[in-house]
Design a protein around this motif. Structure first.
Motif, PDB file in Angstrom:
ATOM      1  N   ALA A   1       0.990  -1.123  -0.110  1.00  0.00           N
ATOM      2  CA  ALA A   1       0.253   0.166   0.432  1.00  0.00           C
ATOM      3  C   ALA A   1       0.810   0.734  -0.117  1.00  0.00           C
ATOM      4  CB  ALA A   1      -0.830   0.241   1.404  1.00  0.00           C
ATOM      5  N   LYS A   2       0.414   1.746  -0.611  1.00  0.00           N
ATOM      6  CA  LYS A   2       1.288   3.458  -1.094  1.00  0.00           C
ATOM      7  C   LYS A   2       0.104   4.705  -1.487  1.00  0.00           C
ATOM      8  CE  LYS A   2       5.315   1.136  -2.896  1.00  0.00           C
ATOM      9  NZ  LYS A   2       5.541   0.754  -1.570  1.00  0.00           N
ATOM     10  N   LEU A   3       0.646   5.940  -0.980  1.00  0.00           N
ATOM     11  CA  LEU A   3       0.086   6.873  -0.702  1.00  0.00           C
ATOM     12  C   LEU A   3      -1.119   6.674  -3.029  1.00  0.00           C
ATOM     13  CD1 LEU A   3      -1.255   9.174  -0.467  1.00  0.00           C
ATOM     14  CD2 LEU A   3       0.656   9.950  -0.727  1.00  0.00           C
ATOM     15  N   ILE A   4      -2.199   7.230  -2.592  1.00  0.00           N
ATOM     16  CA  ILE A   4      -2.354   7.465  -3.916  1.00  0.00           C
ATOM     17  C   ILE A   4      -3.154   9.005  -4.899  1.00  0.00           C
ATOM     18  CG2 ILE A   4      -4.261   6.467  -5.465  1.00  0.00           C
ATOM     19  CD1 ILE A   4      -2.534   4.263  -5.438  1.00  0.00           C
ATOM     20  N   ARG A   5      -2.089  10.146  -5.679  1.00  0.00           N
ATOM     21  CA  ARG A   5      -3.137  10.705  -5.636  1.00  0.00           C
ATOM     22  C   ARG A   5      -3.745  11.312  -7.555  1.00  0.00           C
ATOM     23  NH1 ARG A   5       1.073  15.413  -4.318  1.00  0.00           N
ATOM     24  NH2 ARG A   5       2.657  14.098  -4.404  1.00  0.00           N
ATOM     25  N   PRO A   6      -4.372  11.012  -7.593  1.00  0.00           N
ATOM     26  CA  PRO A   6      -5.736  10.791  -8.643  1.00  0.00           C
ATOM     27  C   PRO A   6      -5.342  12.423  -9.270  1.00  0.00           C
ATOM     28  CG  PRO A   6      -7.500  10.281  -7.062  1.00  0.00           C
ATOM     29  CD  PRO A   6      -5.848  11.340  -6.102  1.00  0.00           C
ATOM     30  N   VAL A   7      -4.609  12.325 -10.822  1.00  0.00           N
ATOM     31  CA  VAL A   7      -4.678  12.805 -11.922  1.00  0.00           C
ATOM     32  C   VAL A   7      -5.664  12.821 -12.910  1.00  0.00           C
ATOM     33  CG1 VAL A   7      -3.029  13.402 -13.536  1.00  0.00           C
ATOM     34  CG2 VAL A   7      -2.100  12.556 -11.628  1.00  0.00           C
ATOM     35  N   VAL A   8      -6.260  14.148 -13.265  1.00  0.00           N
ATOM     36  CA  VAL A   8      -6.807  14.528 -14.680  1.00  0.00           C
ATOM     37  C   VAL A   8      -6.480  15.533 -15.321  1.00  0.00           C
ATOM     38  CG1 VAL A   8      -9.301  13.430 -12.657  1.00  0.00           C
ATOM     39  CG2 VAL A   8      -8.293  16.354 -13.451  1.00  0.00           C
ATOM     40  N   ALA A   9      -6.881  15.072 -16.359  1.00  0.00           N
ATOM     41  CA  ALA A   9      -6.930  16.164 -17.381  1.00  0.00           C
ATOM     42  C   ALA A   9      -8.051  17.025 -17.858  1.00  0.00           C
ATOM     43  CB  ALA A   9      -6.334  15.151 -19.024  1.00  0.00           C
ATOM     44  N   LEU A  10      -7.992  18.686 -18.112  1.00  0.00           N
ATOM     45  CA  LEU A  10      -9.440  19.136 -17.905  1.00  0.00           C
ATOM     46  C   LEU A  10      -9.397  19.422 -19.548  1.00  0.00           C
ATOM     47  CD1 LEU A  10      -8.496  22.371 -15.764  1.00  0.00           C
ATOM     48  CD2 LEU A  10     -10.054  20.095 -15.545  1.00  0.00           C
ATOM     49  N   GLN A  11     -10.463  19.066 -19.858  1.00  0.00           N
ATOM     50  CA  GLN A  11     -10.624  19.415 -21.413  1.00  0.00           C
ATOM     51  C   GLN A  11     -10.161  20.852 -21.617  1.00  0.00           C
ATOM     52  OE1 GLN A  11     -14.742  18.161 -22.838  1.00  0.00           O
ATOM     53  NE2 GLN A  11     -15.254  17.002 -21.419  1.00  0.00           N
ATOM     54  N   SER A  12      -9.638  21.017 -23.812  1.00  0.00           N
ATOM     55  CA  SER A  12      -9.274  22.088 -23.894  1.00  0.00           C
ATOM     56  C   SER A  12     -10.142  23.301 -23.841  1.00  0.00           C
ATOM     57  CB  SER A  12      -8.923  21.595 -25.467  1.00  0.00           C
ATOM     58  OG  SER A  12      -9.697  21.243 -25.524  1.00  0.00           O
ATOM     59  N   SER A  13     -11.595  22.960 -23.598  1.00  0.00           N
ATOM     60  CA  SER A  13     -12.558  23.927 -24.056  1.00  0.00           C
ATOM     61  C   SER A  13     -12.853  24.342 -22.680  1.00  0.00           C
ATOM     62  CB  SER A  13     -13.658  23.981 -24.415  1.00  0.00           C
ATOM     63  OG  SER A  13     -14.388  22.845 -23.798  1.00  0.00           O
ATOM     64  N   VAL A  14     -12.110  24.098 -21.312  1.00  0.00           N
ATOM     65  CA  VAL A  14     -12.199  25.000 -20.261  1.00  0.00           C
ATOM     66  C   VAL A  14     -11.575  26.179 -19.644  1.00  0.00           C
ATOM     67  CG1 VAL A  14     -11.532  24.648 -17.029  1.00  0.00           C
ATOM     68  CG2 VAL A  14     -12.790  22.639 -19.272  1.00  0.00           C
ATOM     69  N   LYS A  15     -12.721  27.040 -19.180  1.00  0.00           N
ATOM     70  CA  LYS A  15     -11.254  28.268 -18.617  1.00  0.00           C
ATOM     71  C   LYS A  15     -11.331  29.013 -17.741  1.00  0.00           C
ATOM     72  CE  LYS A  15     -14.824  30.483 -22.687  1.00  0.00           C
ATOM     73  NZ  LYS A  15     -13.159  31.166 -23.949  1.00  0.00           N
ATOM     74  N   ILE A  16     -10.327  29.778 -17.344  1.00  0.00           N
ATOM     75  CA  ILE A  16     -10.378  30.071 -15.721  1.00  0.00           C
ATOM     76  C   ILE A  16     -10.761  31.069 -15.947  1.00  0.00           C
ATOM     77  CG2 ILE A  16      -8.443  30.637 -15.001  1.00  0.00           C
ATOM     78  CD1 ILE A  16      -6.395  29.402 -15.497  1.00  0.00           C
ATOM     79  N   ILE A  17     -12.331  31.278 -14.644  1.00  0.00           N
ATOM     80  CA  ILE A  17     -12.882  32.611 -14.426  1.00  0.00           C
ATOM     81  C   ILE A  17     -12.587  33.215 -13.654  1.00  0.00           C
ATOM     82  CG2 ILE A  17     -14.982  31.462 -16.218  1.00  0.00           C
ATOM     83  CD1 ILE A  17     -16.134  30.226 -13.866  1.00  0.00           C
ATOM     84  N   GLY A  18     -11.771  33.159 -12.760  1.00  0.00           N
ATOM     85  CA  GLY A  18     -11.612  33.610 -11.443  1.00  0.00           C
ATOM     86  C   GLY A  18      -9.962  33.552 -10.542  1.00  0.00           C
ATOM     87  N   GLY A  19      -9.470  33.751  -9.611  1.00  0.00           N
ATOM     88  CA  GLY A  19      -8.229  33.744  -8.634  1.00  0.00           C
ATOM     89  C   GLY A  19      -7.520  33.802  -9.788  1.00  0.00           C
TER      90      GLY A  19
END
Length: 473
Positions: free
Chosen positions: A443-461
């Protein structure tokens, strides 16, 4: 005074500004036969008795005529900024109200930030500044019939950014036609404010001011928004080691990775309430990848406590592994918004014969792998971890543990990676930060990774931990 910028960017730094001075009053408590001290705060408020409405671009800010906090000397023991309990402050008359409206004629949401500034320049003597550790504040927001608590009874110094002298009270977005009404309370905490000694609040001053800013991210993808901040965010370009012909569009294959001790790559993701950033998980951007000829951002969950085997049966076939089962279940439990923001991505599971190579060369071996999977959720690979430490050609993956202090992905825990070496052994990160291979049934640490779709925008922060990037749906 209003300070206006250009286009859709506003800066109203002096709409709300007050001077506070603490005066001591001596009171004799006969029942206890001792002398006690109470305090009153007198405010001078720069206030316009008419409504103040400012519209720039699509965002309208309104400060009602009754929104200023008025303190009367004759009412010296019932003031919002005098030392008092949280209950007294919240239930009292200490209110400063203002509203934000998106009056756009289009259909794009408007990203806005509400900031509270500390104006030290107005204090006559630095020794007369009231220590912020005694000041508390609360902020609520009402949109339609829904009221959300943004901040509750928080000390001012907990959120103050030392360099900019500002607090980000809220960063969010507002849809076309919506109005957000804010209620701010500020007070001095009765339980912590001292009346004697060199830290006494007697005779001290406080100057605060509200700032509202707003921007529409029209025609900008998330990748465009991130590359625009490269000078300050810790994002660096990594040319893909994949070979290309003379007529290849170089810009289309450019890749970027976040490198260093603590880059500004925080993302609010998988929210239980898309309108409330406090309900979101904290993820971080690994970088921008060329995935199937599209520029897409990969995210990794910042913290995760799940310790799992790569495969309980000690196998090395990913499709039948325990890891694949766990991550498929993890994906199914994401919010519907999060599922809509990510898309399947290609993960190449190969590696190299040795670790005596730099990050870019390791990445080249990974890309040449024949073992390819399309996954909604995966893990990072060796090059992801190595790039976070260094982009230099002379620094090898084999010496990566010596660079822990400069690797934002280092956790000090044993952690599984997704790919394998040429001997079909699965890579892992050891507790000392080094890369090696491990028995897959451990057993070892699991940190999930995902890929955003290219159409996603940053709308703040702005990518900081206090103000993470917000994503469009």
């Amino acid at each position: 005074m209003l300070l206006l910028g250009y286009g859709d960017h506003m800066n109203y730094k002096k709409v709300f500004k007050r001077e506070t001075k603490v005066i001591a009053y001596v009171v004799i408590c006969l029942t206890l036969a001792v002398m006690g001290i109470s305090y009153a705060l007198f405010l001078q408020v720069n206030n316009n008795t008419r409504n103040q409405i400012v519209t720039t671009g699509s965002l309208q800010i309104e400060f009602p005529h009754d929104s200023a906090i008025i303190i009367n000397e004759a009412d010296e023991f019932n003031n919002c900024l005098m030392p008092q309990t949280d209950e007294e402050a919240i239930n009292g008359a200490c209110n400063f109200n203002f509203s934000v409206t998106n009056k756009s004629s289009g259909n794009l949401p408007y990203q806005y930030s509400v900031l509270l500034y500390d104006d030290e320049s107005e204090i006559p003597d630095v020794n007369l500044k009231l220590d912020h550790s005694y000041i508390k504040f609360s902020l609520t927001k009402t949109v339609g019939e829904t009221t959300t608590t943004i901040v509750s009874n928080k000390y001012l110094n907990e959120a103050t950014l030392k360099e900019s002298k500002r607090i980000i009270l809220e960063n969010n977005f507002i849809n076309v036609g919506e109005t957000a009404v804010f209620n701010l309370k500020v007070w001095i905490d009765e339980d912590t404010a001292p009346s004697e000694g060199e830290d006494s609040i007697i005779g001290k001053y406080v100057y605060l001011k509200i700032d509202v800013t707003g921007t529409v991210y029209e025609n900008e993808t998330a990748t465009q928004a991130l590359t625009a901040t490269m000078d300050t965010s810790g994002l660096s370009e990594v040319m893909s080691p994949t070979s290309y012909s003379s007529d290849t569009n170089i810009d289309a294959i450019k890749e970027y990775r976040y490198t260093g001790k603590n880059p500004n790559n925080y993302i609010a993701f998988n929210c239980s309430n898309d309108e409330d950033v406090s309900t979101c998980e904290v993820w971080r951007a690994l970088g921008i990848y060329n995935i199937d000829n599209e520029s897409r951002i990969k995210l990794i969950k910042d913290t995760n406590e799940e310790m799992k085997p790569w495969d309980e049966a000690a196998g090395v076939v990913y499709s039948t592994s325990s890891l694949n089962t766990y991550l498929n279940a993890y994906y199914s439990n994401l919010s519907e918004t999060a599922k809509g923001q990510i898309g399947a991505a290609t993960y190449k599971l190969g590696g190299a014969e040795t670790l005596e190579l730099d990050s870019k060369t390791m990445y080249g071996f990974e890309l040449e792998s024949d073992e390819v999977l399309s996954l909604n959720v995966g893990l990072m690979n060796v090059s992801d971890y190595a790039f976070a430490s260094s982009l230099k050609e002379e620094e090898f993956v084999s010496t990566i543990a010596s660079r822990n202090e400069n690797n934002w992905l280092f956790t000090g825990k044993e952690e599984w990676l997704v790919n394998k070496d040429v001997n079909n052994q699965v890579y892992k990160i050891s507790t000392d930060g080094s890369i090696g291979v491990g028995a897959t049934n451990e057993a070892k640490l699991i940190r999930p990774v995902v890929a955003l779709q290219s159409s996603v925008k940053i709308i703040g922060g702005d990518g900081t931990k206090e103000n993470p990037y917000r994503l469009s749906k």
